[in-house]
Design an enzyme around this catalytic site. Structure first.
Site, PDB file in Angstrom:
ATOM      1  N   HIS A 146      11.181 -40.570 -11.407  1.00  0.00           N
ATOM      2  CA  HIS A 146      11.410 -40.759  -9.951  1.00  0.00           C
ATOM      3  C   HIS A 146      12.330 -41.938  -9.511  1.00  0.00           C
ATOM      4  O   HIS A 146      12.852 -41.981  -8.210  1.00  0.00           O
ATOM      5  CB  HIS A 146       9.967 -41.139  -9.396  1.00  0.00           C
ATOM      6  CG  HIS A 146       9.029 -40.083  -9.417  1.00  0.00           C
ATOM      7  ND1 HIS A 146       9.175 -38.872  -8.992  1.00  0.00           N
ATOM      8  CD2 HIS A 146       7.795 -40.131 -10.114  1.00  0.00           C
ATOM      9  CE1 HIS A 146       8.113 -38.084  -9.255  1.00  0.00           C
ATOM     10  NE2 HIS A 146       7.251 -38.987  -9.761  1.00  0.00           N
ATOM     11  N   HIS A 149       5.116 -33.644 -11.633  1.00  0.00           N
ATOM     12  CA  HIS A 149       5.855 -33.937 -10.544  1.00  0.00           C
ATOM     13  C   HIS A 149       7.427 -33.906 -10.706  1.00  0.00           C
ATOM     14  O   HIS A 149       7.955 -33.685 -11.834  1.00  0.00           O
ATOM     15  CB  HIS A 149       5.553 -35.633 -10.351  1.00  0.00           C
ATOM     16  CG  HIS A 149       4.180 -35.862 -10.039  1.00  0.00           C
ATOM     17  ND1 HIS A 149       3.576 -36.371 -10.988  1.00  0.00           N
ATOM     18  CD2 HIS A 149       3.481 -35.866  -9.112  1.00  0.00           C
ATOM     19  CE1 HIS A 149       2.276 -36.443 -10.613  1.00  0.00           C
ATOM     20  NE2 HIS A 149       2.375 -36.483  -9.431  1.00  0.00           N
ATOM     21  N   ASP A 185       7.050 -32.759 -16.721  1.00  0.00           N
ATOM     22  CA  ASP A 185       6.165 -33.433 -15.935  1.00  0.00           C
ATOM     23  C   ASP A 185       5.768 -32.712 -14.711  1.00  0.00           C
ATOM     24  O   ASP A 185       6.402 -31.936 -14.044  1.00  0.00           O
ATOM     25  CB  ASP A 185       6.809 -34.804 -15.431  1.00  0.00           C
ATOM     26  CG  ASP A 185       5.688 -35.675 -14.729  1.00  0.00           C
ATOM     27  OD1 ASP A 185       5.339 -36.779 -15.501  1.00  0.00           O
ATOM     28  OD2 ASP A 185       5.382 -35.766 -13.433  1.00  0.00           O
ATOM     29  N   ASP A 204       0.886 -34.449 -17.246  1.00  0.00           N
ATOM     30  CA  ASP A 204      -0.087 -34.569 -16.050  1.00  0.00           C
ATOM     31  C   ASP A 204       0.067 -33.165 -15.536  1.00  0.00           C
ATOM     32  O   ASP A 204      -0.846 -33.050 -14.463  1.00  0.00           O
ATOM     33  CB  ASP A 204       0.490 -35.585 -15.052  1.00  0.00           C
ATOM     34  CG  ASP A 204       1.886 -35.625 -14.756  1.00  0.00           C
ATOM     35  OD1 ASP A 204       2.778 -34.819 -15.174  1.00  0.00           O
ATOM     36  OD2 ASP A 204       2.402 -36.607 -14.146  1.00  0.00           O
TER      37      ASP A 204
HETATM   38 ZN   LIG Z   1       3.979 -37.022 -13.018  1.00  0.00          ZN
END
Ligand SMILES: [Zn+2]
Length: 307
Positions: A125, A164, A162, A245
């Site tokens: 991120h 996200h 991931d 995740d």
């Molecule tokens: Zn994540």
């Protein structure tokens, strides 16, 4: 095939607080899984610190200064609602990015062609100008830029599974056709980016998956979207932002993957690396917030990387 694991004990010292999901216990669980007797042959390497010039290829100078100077002497320093520094955070972030650069060096030298970086904090991120979403330096992006600039590679693929979307990695390479960034992720979910229409210079491939998607939808996204794009790109190095995740036990998201899915996708990426990249594959830990899910996923990922 021998797998090299890059890690450093200081990566356990980044402590965002006892109520924060990105805990030192995550890395302890990953290292515990790597201690399984069937992984006796893994070579463990102490991660060096990333150099400032390596970080500066993807991050602005002011951001690097902030992370290196704003860690508190004690307690916590909150950078945003999710992202917190403790006294050990800067050193952990330097070792995390340094691990990926060292793994890239050895993969390109041909001495250690497959690597997993067991490090934290995560990185995907972090944008050119800001840490966010538990991430300080964008370690995988720093490693990809190192492969391009230091080693002169022309095509580096980053595959991000991931749960996200890796908005930071996408931002960093948005206009850089030397890097193919391909992400599968839950949508809608933090950070809200990653639609199919975000394509950069034709080098960004997003495969968003609705909440509740399981193994079938995940594998179909790879078989129909991600893997064909990677094959067409023919990378000289395959990098993985390995967040776990999307596991069914994860408390932060609701994709329903199992260890078998991580074994499957990792095996496909190893095949891709063998086909195009002289077998060079460098993976680095991103998210994953169920300790049991992390153990199962890490074992599956590392088994496939070692096969
Ligand atoms: Zn994540």
């Amino acid at each position: 095939m021998t797998l090299s694991v890059y890690t450093h004990a200081r990566c356990l010292d980044h402590d965002p607080g006892s109520d924060h999901p990105e805990s030192p216990a995550r890395l302890a669980a990953v290292l515990d899984a790597l201690g399984d007797p069937r992984h006796e042959s893994i070579e463990r390497i102490e991660a060096p610190r990333a150099l400032r010039e390596q970080l500066a290829r993807v991050h602005r100078s002011g951001m690097i200064d902030m992370i290196l100077t704003q860690a508190p002497q004690s307690g916590f320093h909150r950078l945003d609602a999710d992202t917190v520094m403790s006294p050990g955070s800067a050193e952990a972030a330097l070792r995390a990015a340094g691990a990926v650069c060292a793994a890239v060096d050895a993969a390109i030298a041909g001495t250690r062609r497959r690597a997993f970086c067991a490090v934290r904090p995560p990185g995907h991120h972090a944008t050119p100008s800001a840490p966010m979403g538990f991430c300080l330096f964008n370690s995988v992006a720093v490693g990809a830029a190192h492969a391009l600039v230091q080693h002169g590679l022309a095509r580096v693929a980053i595959v991000d599974f991931d749960v996200h979307h890796g908005n930071g990695t996408q931002d960093i390479f948005w206009n850089d056709a030397r890097v193919l960034y391909a992400s599968s992720h839950q949508s809608p979910l933090y950070p809200g980016t990653g639609s199919r229409s975000e394509t950069g210079a034709g080098n960004i491939v997003n495969a968003p998956l609705p909440p509740g998607s399981g193994s079938g939808a995940f594998r179909e996204a790879y078989e129909t979207i991600v893997l064909p794009a990677l094959d067409a790109f023919a990378p000289q190095l395959v990098m993985i932002s390995a967040g776990f995740d999307a596991h069914r036990l994860d408390p932060l998201a609701s994709l329903q993957l199992t260890g078998d899915d991580y074994a499957w996708v990792t095996a496909r990426l190893v095949e891709l690396a063998e086909r195009h990249a002289l077998g060079r594959i460098v993976s680095s830990l991103e998210g994953g917030y169920s300790l049991e899910g992390l153990r199962e996923s890490t074992l599956a990922h590392v088994d496939a990387l070692s096969a």
